[in-house]
Write a protein that holds these residues in place. Structure first.
Motif, PDB file in Angstrom:
ATOM      1  N   TYR A 216       0.837  -1.208   0.000  1.00 29.94           N
ATOM      2  CA  TYR A 216       0.000   0.000   0.000  1.00 29.94           C
ATOM      3  C   TYR A 216       0.873   1.260   0.000  1.00 29.94           C
ATOM      4  N   LYS A 220       0.905   4.021  -3.118  1.00 30.26           N
ATOM      5  CA  LYS A 220       0.648   5.447  -2.905  1.00 30.26           C
ATOM      6  C   LYS A 220       1.792   6.306  -3.429  1.00 30.26           C
ATOM      7  N   LEU A 227      -5.875   2.671  -5.207  1.00 29.58           N
ATOM      8  CA  LEU A 227      -6.988   1.726  -5.087  1.00 29.58           C
ATOM      9  C   LEU A 227      -7.122   0.882  -6.350  1.00 29.58           C
ATOM     10  N   TRP A 242      -6.951   0.781   2.050  1.00 27.97           N
ATOM     11  CA  TRP A 242      -7.376   2.032   1.407  1.00 27.97           C
ATOM     12  C   TRP A 242      -8.720   2.480   1.969  1.00 27.97           C
ATOM     13  N   ASN A 246      -9.588   5.948   3.940  1.00 27.02           N
ATOM     14  CA  ASN A 246     -10.418   6.920   3.242  1.00 27.02           C
ATOM     15  C   ASN A 246     -11.897   6.827   3.604  1.00 27.02           C
TER      16      ASN A 246
END
Length: 261
Positions: A216, A220, A227, A242, A246
């Motif tokens: 992850y 990013k 995603l 994610w 979020n």
């Protein structure tokens, strides 16, 4: 891709292989020069004592090398799954502060059974003789972990340089994970550059052993839409990360527009 383009790529790959082989040779030469340099530094200083000290250091180095695998003067033992190796506390202590008297003083055995026997053998050989063969990536990776665990920066550096020389598209993710684990920054940065350059060539299988949090973090850093990248790689664990990050934002609604098909 046209025929000429394929030929050019093949030539570049061949040249890269040759450069890596030459780099490996230079690293072995460097390691040998470093070993000799350390001997010279140890014998430098007072000119009146230099000859006697040089002779003493040489004899001491030879004596330590001859103690490798020998029960003579052994006062501690290294246990693996299938074998027990004799060792010497003073030699271990000379190699690393992590093997000080506070650690080794009252014990007679160290349990290294979480390492393969060939790794333990290679590690002990280096500890006693300064000699090591890093021709196999698997061994170099395991020794990199061992060097980090036991506080052996010179060995870590040698393993790191050897792995930089051999890393490729199919191995860059695996090497990246280990480099991140042990904070081998040179190897980490090199692998990161390869990953960025060949991002579209990497497959689901290349990432399957990478932990969710690390993947992850990478997505990013290297993609605009982490995603969607996680979905493409079939990583539900990363999708979950994610969503957790979020869930309180409007971007959380994007999850409804993504599927694993």
């Amino acid at each position: 891709m046209g025929r000429n383009d394929v030929t050019s790529v093949q030539k570049l790959e061949k040249n890269l292989t040759l450069l890596k082989e030459e780099y490996s040779k230079q690293q072995r030469s460097y390691a040998e020069l470093q070993r000799k340099y350390n001997e010279v530094v140890a014998t430098s200083g007072n000119e009146e004592l230099s000859d006697g000290l040089s002779n003493f250091v040489s004899r001491l180095s030879l004596t330590v090398a001859l103690l490798f695998g020998s029960p003579t003067y052994a006062d501690i033992y290294i246990r693996t799954h299938s074998k027990v190796f004799p060792a010497h506390k003073i030699v271990l202590h000379a190699r690393s502060e992590k093997w000080g008297d506070d650690v080794l003083g009252s014990i007679q055995e160290l349990d290294w059974s979480d390492f393969n026997e060939d790794v333990v053998l290679a590690l002990l050989r280096w500890i006693y003789t300064d000699l090591i063969d890093l021709q196999h990536d698997g061994l170099a990776l395991d020794l990199l972990r061992a060097a980090h665990r036991f506080g052996l920066p010179s060995l870590l550096g040698m393993c790191e340089r050897a792995l930089v020389a051999s890393v490729g598209i199919r191995s860059c993710i695996k090497f990246y994970c280990v480099a991140e684990e042990v904070a081998a920054l040179t190897l980490l940065q090199y692998c990161s550059a390869i990953i960025s350059t060949h991002w579209d060539d990497l497959t689901v299988q290349d990432f399957e052993h990478m932990s969710g949090p690390l993947l992850y973090k990478m997505l990013k850093a290297k993609t605009k839409y982490p995603l969607h990248a996680a979905v493409r790689l079939l990583r539900e664990d990363v999708v979950s990360l994610w969503i957790q990050e979020n869930s309180d934002t409007d971007r959380g609604n994007d999850i409804h527009n993504v599927s694993y098909s």
